[in-house]
Design an enzyme around this catalytic site. Structure first.
Site, short mmCIF file in Angstrom:
data_model
loop_
_atom_site.label_atom_id
_atom_site.label_comp_id
_atom_site.label_asym_id
_atom_site.label_seq_id
_atom_site.Cartn_x
_atom_site.Cartn_y
_atom_site.Cartn_z
N SER A 141 3.67 -5.42 6.35
CA SER A 141 3.04 -4.02 6.02
C SER A 141 3.13 -3.06 7.18
O SER A 141 2.88 -3.44 8.36
CB SER A 141 1.79 -4.20 5.63
OG SER A 141 1.17 -2.82 5.80
N HIS A 148 6.26 -3.55 2.80
CA HIS A 148 5.13 -3.01 2.35
C HIS A 148 4.83 -1.86 2.84
O HIS A 148 4.69 -1.45 4.08
CB HIS A 148 4.14 -4.24 2.31
CG HIS A 148 2.82 -3.76 1.53
ND1 HIS A 148 2.91 -4.14 0.19
CD2 HIS A 148 1.78 -3.45 2.03
CE1 HIS A 148 1.80 -3.78 -0.24
NE2 HIS A 148 1.07 -3.17 0.78
N ASP A 168 2.18 1.41 2.53
CA ASP A 168 0.86 1.59 2.13
C ASP A 168 0.57 3.07 2.38
O ASP A 168 0.53 3.72 3.17
CB ASP A 168 -0.28 0.91 3.26
CG ASP A 168 -0.14 -0.50 3.24
OD1 ASP A 168 -0.57 -0.80 1.83
OD2 ASP A 168 0.02 -1.17 3.91
N MET A 172 -2.07 6.07 1.63
CA MET A 172 -3.31 6.52 1.23
C MET A 172 -3.59 7.93 1.22
O MET A 172 -3.27 8.54 2.20
CB MET A 172 -4.22 5.60 2.65
CG MET A 172 -3.95 4.18 2.67
SD MET A 172 -4.70 3.64 4.22
CE MET A 172 -4.24 2.12 4.18
N HIS A 181 2.69 0.61 -2.07
CA HIS A 181 1.41 0.44 -2.45
C HIS A 181 0.65 1.92 -2.60
O HIS A 181 0.29 2.30 -1.45
CB HIS A 181 0.64 -0.47 -1.53
CG HIS A 181 -0.77 -0.74 -1.75
ND1 HIS A 181 -1.53 -1.61 -1.11
CD2 HIS A 181 -1.80 -0.52 -2.81
CE1 HIS A 181 -2.66 -1.59 -1.37
NE2 HIS A 181 -2.78 -1.11 -2.73
N MET A 237 -2.54 3.95 -2.65
CA MET A 237 -4.00 3.77 -2.70
C MET A 237 -4.47 5.51 -3.05
O MET A 237 -4.84 5.98 -1.83
CB MET A 237 -4.32 3.23 -1.32
CG MET A 237 -4.17 1.74 -1.40
SD MET A 237 -4.62 1.15 0.17
CE MET A 237 -2.62 1.15 0.51
N MET A 281 -6.04 -7.55 -3.85
CA MET A 281 -6.56 -7.27 -2.62
C MET A 281 -7.53 -8.01 -2.23
O MET A 281 -8.42 -8.69 -2.93
CB MET A 281 -7.29 -5.80 -2.63
CG MET A 281 -6.38 -4.56 -2.97
SD MET A 281 -5.05 -4.57 -1.92
CE MET A 281 -5.95 -4.37 -0.11
N ASP A 315 -2.78 -9.04 -0.63
CA ASP A 315 -2.68 -8.15 0.39
C ASP A 315 -4.12 -7.92 0.98
O ASP A 315 -5.11 -7.77 0.43
CB ASP A 315 -2.42 -6.79 -0.32
CG ASP A 315 -2.15 -5.77 0.57
OD1 ASP A 315 -2.28 -5.98 1.89
OD2 ASP A 315 -2.10 -4.39 0.21
C1 DX5 Z 1 -4.76 -2.36 3.26
C2 DX5 Z 1 -3.46 -2.52 3.14
C3 DX5 Z 1 -2.79 -3.39 3.63
C4 DX5 Z 1 -2.78 -3.75 5.02
C5 DX5 Z 1 -2.78 -5.14 5.39
O1 DX5 Z 1 -5.44 -1.39 2.46
O2 DX5 Z 1 -3.17 -2.43 1.81
O3 DX5 Z 1 -1.35 -3.70 3.19
O4 DX5 Z 1 -1.65 -3.21 5.77
O5 DX5 Z 1 -3.06 -5.40 6.51
P1 DX5 Z 1 -3.67 -6.64 7.31
O6 DX5 Z 1 -2.36 -7.58 6.83
O7 DX5 Z 1 -3.58 -6.65 8.69
O8 DX5 Z 1 -4.95 -7.17 6.69
ZN ZN Z 2 -1.15 -2.75 1.01
#
Ligand code: DX5
Ligand code: ZN
Length: 215
Positions: free
Chosen positions: A8, A33, A35, A37, A66, A68, A137, A175
């Site tokens: 990620s 990956h 993310d 947000m 991903h 969010m 998650m 994740d």
């Molecule tokens: C959190 C993200 C993850 C995040 C995971 O909301 O969806 O993908 O990057 O980070 P680690 O592996 O540090 O928990």
């Molecule tokens: Zn993620």
């Protein structure tokens, strides 16, 4: 059972994003990956399509996006154009999940659903056939570096049972809070893809950590 790692980029050093992606290209990492947000669905804001486009320019591995964000359907085409290979939406962010998943597939992309820690696996029964990937998650989404929620193991086995009972090949992705200490237990429990952010990017030797995550 697949044994894939999806690093990620949320935990990468954005001042040298090109180099970080180049490191992943040369490693045993499988998916990148990404993310996204919106500061509404989750309490944090990350980045959007322009950055994804930049990531795509350098990344040799598939982009696992991903989302969010609320009402994600508005942006499927944008993220496809930015270079997404897999788009995953949150169960909790979609009023019409069947439509959302169908739209992702109609764009020719792999589709995924993400469940927050409080959302039961059983709610996926009627849409599972539209999912190439289901992400559980194992932290509350929004931030990297959080502690793994142990109840996730129970959800993995429930999801595996559901996938098998429907004769599907859906991949199970985990994740949040994944590291070299819990990775082999997660694969043993039935996970196919492990997302790892801080475990990879704060490691002294990220390519070696990626290798170790797969052991
Ligand atoms: C959190 C993200 C993850 C995040 C995971 O909301 O969806 O993908 O990057 O980070 P680690 O592996 O540090 O928990
Ligand atoms: Zn993620």
């Amino acid at each position: 059972m697949a044994k894939l790692v999806a690093a990620s980029l949320l935990s990468a050093d954005f001042s040298m994003l090109g180099e970080e992606i180049e490191m992943l290209n040369k490693s045993e990492n499988d998916w990148v990956h990404v993310d996204v947000m919106d500061g509404v669905f989750v309490p944090n804001i990350s980045f959007g399509q322009p950055i994804v486009k930049f990531i795509k320019k350098y990344a040799k591995q598939p982009l696992d996006v991903h989302l969010m964000i609320i009402n994600p359907d508005r942006y499927f085409e944008d993220f496809k154009n930015a270079g997404a290979d897999i788009i995953s939406v949150h169960y909790e962010a979609c009023n019409h999940l069947h439509r959302s998943l169908s739209s992702i597939k109609e764009l020719g992309l792999k589709s995924g659903v993400v469940l927050n820690p409080h959302t039961p696996v059983s709610l996926l029964k009627d849409v599972l056939y539209l999912c190439d990937v289901v992400t559980l998650m194992s932290v509350n989404p929004g931030f990297g570096g959080q502690k793994f929620i142990e109840h996730t193991y129970t959800k993995i086995s429930e999801l595996k049972t559901l996938i098998n009972s429907l004769n599907l090949n859906t991949l199970i992705e985990i994740d949040g809070g994944v590291n070299t200490k819990n990775s082999s237990l997660l694969y043993q429990a039935g996970a196919d893809v492990l997302v790892a952010g801080s475990a990879v990017f704060s490691a002294e030797n990220p390519p070696l950590t990626i290798k170790e995550l797969k052991k």
